[in-house]
Design a protein around this motif. Structure first.
Motif, mmCIF file in Angstrom:
data_model
loop_
_atom_site.group_PDB
_atom_site.id
_atom_site.type_symbol
_atom_site.label_atom_id
_atom_site.label_comp_id
_atom_site.label_asym_id
_atom_site.label_seq_id
_atom_site.Cartn_x
_atom_site.Cartn_y
_atom_site.Cartn_z
ATOM 1 N N THR A 42 -6.258 1.251 4.410
ATOM 2 C CA THR A 42 -5.044 2.022 4.635
ATOM 3 C C THR A 42 -4.122 1.221 5.544
ATOM 4 O O THR A 42 -4.555 0.272 6.206
ATOM 5 C CB THR A 42 -5.358 3.368 5.301
ATOM 6 O OG1 THR A 42 -5.851 3.126 6.633
ATOM 7 C CG2 THR A 42 -6.415 4.134 4.501
ATOM 8 N N ILE A 51 0.833 -1.205 0.000
ATOM 9 C CA ILE A 51 0.000 0.000 0.000
ATOM 10 C C ILE A 51 0.869 1.256 0.000
ATOM 11 O O ILE A 51 0.619 2.211 -0.749
ATOM 12 C CB ILE A 51 -0.942 0.007 1.235
ATOM 13 C CG1 ILE A 51 -1.927 -1.161 1.152
ATOM 14 C CG2 ILE A 51 -1.691 1.330 1.332
ATOM 15 C CD1 ILE A 51 -2.672 -1.420 2.451
ATOM 16 N N ASP A 63 -7.530 -3.221 -4.439
ATOM 17 C CA ASP A 63 -7.312 -1.787 -4.663
ATOM 18 C C ASP A 63 -7.805 -1.354 -6.052
ATOM 19 O O ASP A 63 -8.009 -2.175 -6.946
ATOM 20 C CB ASP A 63 -5.824 -1.447 -4.554
ATOM 21 C CG ASP A 63 -5.327 -1.462 -3.121
ATOM 22 O OD1 ASP A 63 -6.150 -1.636 -2.208
ATOM 23 O OD2 ASP A 63 -4.099 -1.315 -2.924
ATOM 24 N N LYS A 72 1.420 8.932 -6.576
ATOM 25 C CA LYS A 72 1.658 10.359 -6.334
ATOM 26 C C LYS A 72 2.666 10.905 -7.345
ATOM 27 O O LYS A 72 2.439 11.950 -7.969
ATOM 28 C CB LYS A 72 2.162 10.587 -4.908
ATOM 29 C CG LYS A 72 2.431 12.050 -4.562
ATOM 30 C CD LYS A 72 2.881 12.176 -3.108
ATOM 31 C CE LYS A 72 3.089 13.639 -2.730
ATOM 32 N NZ LYS A 72 4.187 14.268 -3.487
ATOM 33 N N TYR A 91 -5.469 7.340 -5.604
ATOM 34 C CA TYR A 91 -5.337 5.951 -5.166
ATOM 35 C C TYR A 91 -6.554 5.593 -4.318
ATOM 36 O O TYR A 91 -6.927 6.328 -3.399
ATOM 37 C CB TYR A 91 -4.047 5.813 -4.362
ATOM 38 C CG TYR A 91 -3.726 4.435 -3.833
ATOM 39 C CD1 TYR A 91 -4.169 3.275 -4.457
ATOM 40 C CD2 TYR A 91 -2.914 4.299 -2.690
ATOM 41 C CE1 TYR A 91 -3.846 2.021 -3.966
ATOM 42 C CE2 TYR A 91 -2.573 3.047 -2.201
ATOM 43 C CZ TYR A 91 -3.059 1.913 -2.834
ATOM 44 O OH TYR A 91 -2.724 0.667 -2.336
ATOM 45 N N GLU A 92 -7.179 4.462 -4.622
ATOM 46 C CA GLU A 92 -8.336 3.981 -3.874
ATOM 47 C C GLU A 92 -7.989 2.635 -3.228
ATOM 48 O O GLU A 92 -8.361 1.570 -3.732
ATOM 49 C CB GLU A 92 -9.550 3.829 -4.792
ATOM 50 C CG GLU A 92 -10.053 5.142 -5.358
ATOM 51 C CD GLU A 92 -11.313 4.977 -6.205
ATOM 52 O OE1 GLU A 92 -11.543 3.861 -6.732
ATOM 53 O OE2 GLU A 92 -12.073 5.953 -6.327
ATOM 54 N N PRO A 93 -7.278 2.679 -2.102
ATOM 55 C CA PRO A 93 -6.897 1.418 -1.461
ATOM 56 C C PRO A 93 -8.092 0.763 -0.776
ATOM 57 O O PRO A 93 -8.991 1.450 -0.273
ATOM 58 C CB PRO A 93 -5.843 1.856 -0.437
ATOM 59 C CG PRO A 93 -6.219 3.264 -0.094
ATOM 60 C CD PRO A 93 -6.769 3.858 -1.370
ATOM 61 N N ARG A 138 2.574 1.702 -3.443
ATOM 62 C CA ARG A 138 1.614 2.110 -4.470
ATOM 63 C C ARG A 138 1.233 3.581 -4.303
ATOM 64 O O ARG A 138 1.086 4.307 -5.292
ATOM 65 C CB ARG A 138 0.355 1.243 -4.388
ATOM 66 C CG ARG A 138 0.535 -0.150 -4.964
ATOM 67 C CD ARG A 138 -0.737 -0.966 -4.833
ATOM 68 N NE ARG A 138 -0.611 -2.288 -5.454
ATOM 69 C CZ ARG A 138 -1.563 -3.218 -5.431
ATOM 70 N NH1 ARG A 138 -2.706 -2.964 -4.816
ATOM 71 N NH2 ARG A 138 -1.372 -4.390 -6.016
ATOM 72 N N ALA A 139 1.092 4.026 -3.061
ATOM 73 C CA ALA A 139 0.728 5.422 -2.811
ATOM 74 C C ALA A 139 1.815 6.365 -3.330
ATOM 75 O O ALA A 139 1.529 7.393 -3.956
ATOM 76 C CB ALA A 139 0.493 5.640 -1.318
#
Length: 364
Positions: free
Chosen positions: A230, A193, A258, A201, A225-227, A196-197
Motif C-alpha cells: 500500500t 498504486i 500487483d 473501483k 485490487y491486490e497491491p 490503479r485503486a
C-alpha cells in the motif's frame, strides 16, 4: 471518435493496402492466416505504439523488406487527425501526428482510444498476474497521460535498482545507492498504486451490474485490487525485503508485483469459477471498459473484436451485440460473416484472402 481509413505499406503480409471504414460496424472475414488480425494489430499499434501480440518491431515488417509504413486517418471531436507510423529494421520506429514528428512513442497514447477484445482476453481471469497488470496499464495509459509518465519512470527505476542489486555482491559499498533508488521507487510507485485503486473501483462499479445482466441475476461480481504494497506500507515493506532482494538480484515489492482478484459471490473466480463463468467475467470487464472510457474521455472508443464470437455461446454473443451500434466496431471472423452481417446490420464487409482485401459492400 471514428477511424476513417488505414493504409499499410509492407506491414506483415500486406504489400500495399488501403481500407475505408464505415462509422458503424465493419466485418473482415476469411480463413485463418490470411491477414485479418494484422489489420487490427496495425490499428492497435497506432493507438498504443505496441503490438497487442507483444511482437517486436522488425517482426511486423513484411518479409524481405527493410521498413513498413502505417497511415491512419481518424476523426476526433469532429476534427481530422492523421497518424503515421514508420517501422524500420535497424532504427527505432518513428511517429508523426498531422505530419509533425513526435519525440516519444508514448505520446501516441490518447490520440486514438481503442478497446481490443480477442480470444486470449477470455483467459484473463485464469492467466498469470502479468496479464492482469497489463490490462490495467494499457487502459490507464490511454486515459491518463500522467499515469503513463509514472509507469515509464517506475519501470526504469525498477530496472536500475535490479541492476544495482546484482552488482552489490561484488561491490558491497554500492549498498548506499539503494537508499536513493528506494526513495524514487516509493515516490513513483505510490502514484501508480493510487491510480490503479481508483481505476479498479470505478471499473468494478460498472462491471457489477453488467455481469449481473450477463449471469441473469445469478451472480455478483466484485473486483478487488491486490497491491504488493500500500502507499503507507511500501517504504517499510521495501526496507524489510532488502536482504532478500539482494540475494535474489531483483525487486520483489512494488506495483510490478500487483494483481487483481475477481470474486463471484465472494469466491475467487481464479480458483472456483468454471470456464464459462470466467469467460463471463472477462466479457463483463471488456464491456465495462468501454463504459469507463466513454465516461472518462467523453467520447466513444473504437471497438476491435478479433474472432471472439466463435469462442462465445449465443447468450454471451448477445451481450456484445447489445453495445454494437453505439460505437464504431471492426470485427474479424472466420466463417460467421453471414450471421454477423445479419445481427449487426453491417453495411461494410471485407473478404480477406492471402493479403488481399476485397470490398464486398460499402456504406451507401
Amino acid at each position: 471518435m471514428v477511424i476513417e481509413s488505414i493504409d499499410l505499406k509492407n506491414f506483415r503480409n500486406y504489400g500495399d493496402l488501403h481500407i475505408d471504414f464505415d462509422r458503424d460496424v465493419n466485418i473482415l472475414y476469411g480463413d485463418n492466416g490470411q491477414g485479418k488480425t494484422n489489420v487490427l494489430e496495425a490499428l492497435y499499434l497506432c493507438s498504443t505504439g505496441k503490438s497487442h501480440r507483444g511482437a517486436k518491431d522488425f517482426e511486423m515488417i513484411r518479409f524481405a523488406h527493410d521498413e513498413s509504413h502505417i497511415k491512419l486517418t481518424i476523426r476526433k471531436n469532429g476534427l481530422p487527425l492523421r497518424l503515421d507510423v514508420h517501422i524500420k529494421r535497424s532504427k527505432p520506429k518513428g511517429v508523426a501526428v498531422n505530419g509533425v514528428p513526435i519525440r516519444k512513442i508514448s505520446e501516441l497514447f490518447g490520440m486514438l482510444h481503442v478497446v481490443f477484445f480477442s480470444p486470449e482476453d477470455l483467459s484473463l481471469v485464469k492467466n498469470g498476474p502479468g496479464e492482469r497488470r497489463r490490462f490495467m496499464d494499457m487502459e490507464l495509459c490511454q486515459m491518463d497521460k500522467l499515469y503513463l509518465h509514472y509507469l515509464i519512470r517506475y519501470n526504469r527505476i525498477v530496472f536500475q535498482r535490479n541492476k544495482l542489486l546484482k552488482e552489490i555482491e561484488r561491490r558491497p559499498d554500492d549498498k548506499m545507492l539503494l537508499d536513493v533508488w528506494d526513495e524514487e521507487l516509493v515516490n513513483t510507485g505510490k502514484e501508480i498504486i493510487a491510480q490503479r485503486a481508483i481505476f479498479l473501483k470505478e471499473l468494478g462499479e460498472l462491471a457489477a451490474p453488467i455481469h449481473e445482466g450477463i449471469s441473469g441475476g445469478k451472480e455478483k461480481l466484485s473486483i478487488v485490487y491486490e497491491p504488493s504494497a500500500t502507499p503507507d506500507s511500501f517504504a517499510g515493506d521495501l526496507a524489510r525485503g532488502r536482504k532478500s532482494d539482494i540475494r535474489q538480484g531483483m525487486t520483489m515489492t512494488g506495483p510490478h508485483r500487483d494483481d487483481i482478484c475477481f470474486l463471484l459471490d465472494g469466491k475467487d473466480a481464479r480458483r472456483y469459477a468454471s470456464q464459462g463463468q470466467q469467460r463471463s467475467v472477462a466479457l463483463s470487464l471488456k464491456l465495462s471498459e468501454i463504459e469507463l472510457v466513454k465516461k472518462t474521455i467523453k467520447d466513444f472508443p473504437v471497438l476491435l473484436l478479433d474472432d471472439v464470437f466463435s469462442e462465445l455461446d449465443a447468450h454471451r454473443q448477445n451481450d456484445i451485440f447489445g453495445v454494437l451500434g453505439q460505437l464504431q466496431t471492426i470485427i474479424t471472423c472466420t466463417g460467421m460473416e453471414d450471421m454477423l452481417r445479419e445481427r449487426t446490420g453491417a453495411k461494410t464487409v471485407f473478404k480477406v484472402a492471402g493479403g488481399d482485401v476485397r470490398w464486398e459492400s460499402k456504406p451507401a
